[in-house]
Design an enzyme around this catalytic site. Structure first.
Site, PDB file in Angstrom:
ATOM      1  N   CYS A   7       0.846  -1.204   0.000  1.00 54.04           N
ATOM      2  CA  CYS A   7       0.000   0.000   0.000  1.00 54.04           C
ATOM      3  C   CYS A   7       0.879   1.252   0.000  1.00 54.04           C
ATOM      4  CB  CYS A   7      -0.955   0.001   1.199  1.00 54.04           C
ATOM      5  SG  CYS A   7      -2.387  -1.082   0.975  1.00 54.04           S
ATOM      6  N   ASP A  30      10.340  -6.897  -8.778  1.00 60.99           N
ATOM      7  CA  ASP A  30      10.636  -7.407  -7.435  1.00 60.99           C
ATOM      8  C   ASP A  30      12.037  -6.965  -7.028  1.00 60.99           C
ATOM      9  OD1 ASP A  30       9.373 -10.012  -5.651  1.00 60.99           O
ATOM     10  OD2 ASP A  30      11.459  -9.443  -5.296  1.00 60.99           O
ATOM     11  N   HIS A  46      -6.430  -2.829  -1.170  1.00 62.21           N
ATOM     12  CA  HIS A  46      -5.759  -3.750  -0.251  1.00 62.21           C
ATOM     13  C   HIS A  46      -6.600  -5.008  -0.069  1.00 62.21           C
ATOM     14  CE1 HIS A  46      -3.144  -5.181   2.964  1.00 62.21           C
ATOM     15  NE2 HIS A  46      -4.270  -5.673   3.459  1.00 62.21           N
ATOM     16  N   GLY A  93       3.783 -19.686   2.045  1.00 58.92           N
ATOM     17  CA  GLY A  93       5.022 -18.913   2.121  1.00 58.92           C
ATOM     18  C   GLY A  93       4.845 -17.433   1.827  1.00 58.92           C
ATOM     19  N   HIS A  98      -0.313  -8.483   1.210  1.00 51.53           N
ATOM     20  CA  HIS A  98      -1.118  -7.720   0.238  1.00 51.53           C
ATOM     21  C   HIS A  98      -1.053  -8.565  -1.030  1.00 51.53           C
ATOM     22  CE1 HIS A  98      -2.298  -3.630  -1.692  1.00 51.53           C
ATOM     23  NE2 HIS A  98      -2.269  -4.526  -2.683  1.00 51.53           N
ATOM     24  N   HIS A 100      -0.496 -10.447  -4.225  1.00 51.68           N
ATOM     25  CA  HIS A 100       0.406 -10.127  -5.345  1.00 51.68           C
ATOM     26  C   HIS A 100       0.638 -11.354  -6.189  1.00 51.68           C
ATOM     27  CE1 HIS A 100       2.792 -11.142  -1.774  1.00 51.68           C
ATOM     28  NE2 HIS A 100       3.653 -11.715  -2.591  1.00 51.68           N
ATOM     29  N   HIS A 102       3.339 -13.028  -8.682  1.00 53.80           N
ATOM     30  CA  HIS A 102       4.715 -13.009  -9.169  1.00 53.80           C
ATOM     31  C   HIS A 102       4.696 -13.431 -10.637  1.00 53.80           C
ATOM     32  CE1 HIS A 102       6.770 -13.125  -5.110  1.00 53.80           C
ATOM     33  NE2 HIS A 102       5.608 -13.650  -4.757  1.00 53.80           N
TER      34      HIS A 102
HETATM   35  P1  AMP Z   1       5.798 -13.311  -1.056  1.00 58.01           P
HETATM   36  O1  AMP Z   1       6.903 -14.098  -0.406  1.00 58.01           O
HETATM   37  O2  AMP Z   1       4.977 -14.089  -2.036  1.00 58.01           O
HETATM   38  O3  AMP Z   1       4.964 -12.560  -0.030  1.00 58.01           O
HETATM   39  O4  AMP Z   1       6.525 -12.247  -1.957  1.00 58.01           O
HETATM   40  C1  AMP Z   1       6.894 -10.975  -1.515  1.00 58.01           C
HETATM   41  C2  AMP Z   1       7.847 -10.425  -2.552  1.00 58.01           C
HETATM   42  O5  AMP Z   1       7.960  -9.030  -2.343  1.00 58.01           O
HETATM   43  C3  AMP Z   1       9.259 -11.010  -2.455  1.00 58.01           C
HETATM   44  O6  AMP Z   1       9.595 -11.624  -3.712  1.00 58.01           O
HETATM   45  C4  AMP Z   1      10.121  -9.784  -2.168  1.00 58.01           C
HETATM   46  O7  AMP Z   1      11.381  -9.832  -2.807  1.00 58.01           O
HETATM   47  C5  AMP Z   1       9.264  -8.653  -2.692  1.00 58.01           C
HETATM   48  N1  AMP Z   1       9.499  -7.347  -2.103  1.00 58.01           N
HETATM   49  C6  AMP Z   1       9.641  -7.062  -0.778  1.00 58.01           C
HETATM   50  N2  AMP Z   1       9.826  -5.739  -0.603  1.00 58.01           N
HETATM   51  C7  AMP Z   1       9.811  -5.174  -1.848  1.00 58.01           C
HETATM   52  C8  AMP Z   1       9.963  -3.840  -2.347  1.00 58.01           C
HETATM   53  N3  AMP Z   1      10.163  -2.792  -1.531  1.00 58.01           N
HETATM   54  N4  AMP Z   1       9.916  -3.646  -3.673  1.00 58.01           N
HETATM   55  C9  AMP Z   1       9.732  -4.695  -4.520  1.00 58.01           C
HETATM   56  N5  AMP Z   1       9.560  -5.966  -4.112  1.00 58.01           N
HETATM   57  C10 AMP Z   1       9.617  -6.202  -2.802  1.00 58.01           C
HETATM   58 ZN    ZN Z   2      -1.875  -3.281   1.233  1.00 60.75          ZN
END
Ligand code: AMP
Ligand code: ZN
Length: 114
Positions: A7, A30, A46, A93, A98, A100, A102
């Site tokens: 957010c 990422d 969110h 994992g 929030h 997302h 990948h």
């Molecule tokens: P997950 O483990 O599925 O929750 O993925 C979270 C992802 O967010 C991980 O691949 C992190 O590398 C990525 N991440 C964390 N902080 C940031 C950030 N500030 N900018 C871009 N990606 C991020």
């Molecule tokens: Zn959020």
């Protein structure tokens, strides 16, 4: 949502390398890439995780897949293919709470779970 990392990225309080943006969806690189191309696609609303989806969010999820398709075309990895992963909750994992998606691209994905 206060104290939600993504957010804060949406609000511009934390910088990101933007790939795509519209009224409802943001995509950015990422920070810790797991493939040569690693993009995160998130709803601006969110939604904590897939487990928190409401009926009204289902159209938005369809739009996210449309954006993924568009990004793959624009970034040039549509033809070679790619992988989309959504981690949900503790056993999935998920670290950032929030929702997302990948997108992993730019190499042959090896470690298949399924
Ligand atoms: P997950 O483990 O599925 O929750 O993925 C979270 C992802 O967010 C991980 O691949 C992190 O590398 C990525 N991440 C964390 N902080 C940031 C950030 N500030 N900018 C871009 N990606 C991020
Ligand atoms: Zn959020």
């Amino acid at each position: 949502m206060e104290n939600c990392l993504f957010c804060k990225i949406i609000k511009g309080e934390i910088p990101c390398k933007k790939v795509y943006e519209d009224d409802e969806i943001l995509a950015f690189y990422d920070i810790n890439p797991a493939a040569p191309i690693h993009i995160l696609v998130i709803p601006k609303k969110h939604i904590t995780s897939l487990a928190h989806l409401e009926k009204e969010d289902e159209i938005l999820i369809g739009k996210i897949y449309g954006v993924i398709n568009k990004i793959s075309e624009e970034q040039g990895f549509k033809q070679d293919g790619y992988r989309v992963i959504v981690n949900c909750g503790k056993n999935g994992g998920q670290q950032v709470m929030h929702l997302h998606f990948h997108i992993l691209a730019g190499k042959q994905m090896g470690e298949k779970v399924l």
